[in-house]
Scaffold this motif. Sequence first.
Motif, PDB file in Angstrom:
ATOM      1  N   GLU A 153       0.838  -1.198   0.000  1.00  0.00           N
ATOM      2  CA  GLU A 153       0.000   0.000   0.000  1.00  0.00           C
ATOM      3  C   GLU A 153       0.880   1.258   0.000  1.00  0.00           C
ATOM      4  O   GLU A 153       0.601   2.216  -0.711  1.00  0.00           O
ATOM      5  CB  GLU A 153      -0.917   0.036   1.227  1.00  0.00           C
ATOM      6  N   VAL A 154       1.917   1.244   0.827  1.00  0.00           N
ATOM      7  CA  VAL A 154       2.825   2.394   0.924  1.00  0.00           C
ATOM      8  C   VAL A 154       3.507   2.656  -0.408  1.00  0.00           C
ATOM      9  O   VAL A 154       3.623   3.798  -0.844  1.00  0.00           O
ATOM     10  CB  VAL A 154       3.872   2.154   2.038  1.00  0.00           C
ATOM     11  N   GLN A 155       3.948   1.614  -1.078  1.00  0.00           N
ATOM     12  CA  GLN A 155       4.633   1.760  -2.364  1.00  0.00           C
ATOM     13  C   GLN A 155       3.697   2.289  -3.441  1.00  0.00           C
ATOM     14  O   GLN A 155       4.136   2.964  -4.365  1.00  0.00           O
ATOM     15  CB  GLN A 155       5.206   0.415  -2.824  1.00  0.00           C
ATOM     16  N   GLN A 156       2.421   2.000  -3.343  1.00  0.00           N
ATOM     17  CA  GLN A 156       1.458   2.415  -4.373  1.00  0.00           C
ATOM     18  C   GLN A 156       0.987   3.847  -4.195  1.00  0.00           C
ATOM     19  O   GLN A 156       0.282   4.363  -5.044  1.00  0.00           O
ATOM     20  CB  GLN A 156       0.266   1.451  -4.390  1.00  0.00           C
ATOM     21  N   ARG A 157       1.344   4.479  -3.091  1.00  0.00           N
ATOM     22  CA  ARG A 157       0.928   5.878  -2.879  1.00  0.00           C
ATOM     23  C   ARG A 157       1.688   6.817  -3.759  1.00  0.00           C
ATOM     24  O   ARG A 157       2.765   6.694  -4.149  1.00  0.00           O
ATOM     25  CB  ARG A 157       1.162   6.293  -1.424  1.00  0.00           C
TER      26      ARG A 157
END
Length: 121
Positions: free
Chosen positions: A117-121
């Motif tokens: 999720e963090v990488q997709q922000r």
Amino acid sequence: MREDSGIDTLLDLHDQVIEQGQGYWLKIEAWRVEPTNQIPHGIRYALTLHEPSGQRILGYDNAHAVKPPRTFKYAGRILTFDHKHRHRSDKGVPYEFQDAHQLLTDFFADVDRVLLEVQQR
């Protein structure tokens, strides 16, 4: 209660800090306590994922009791101590502790999901 072979693995990981890349890290704490009704497995634990600033963004622990979801079917249910936190300020949602191996499996699966999720922000 049946013997939990994963407890030794969990205890061996006590005080481990594991880098996750891009400044994210996790910490595992686990130690034996006298089994009680609240902690029948006899393990006190805190498994946490932190962002680069050090802020916890995911945690599994049994440091305090949490209320089950507020629905009629849970009225009068005993408070659980095993729970997880997803956001910095949440009070936790119950986690159904099955055994230490499943705890580690669930925690690392959530770590992978949160970091994705963090990488997709």
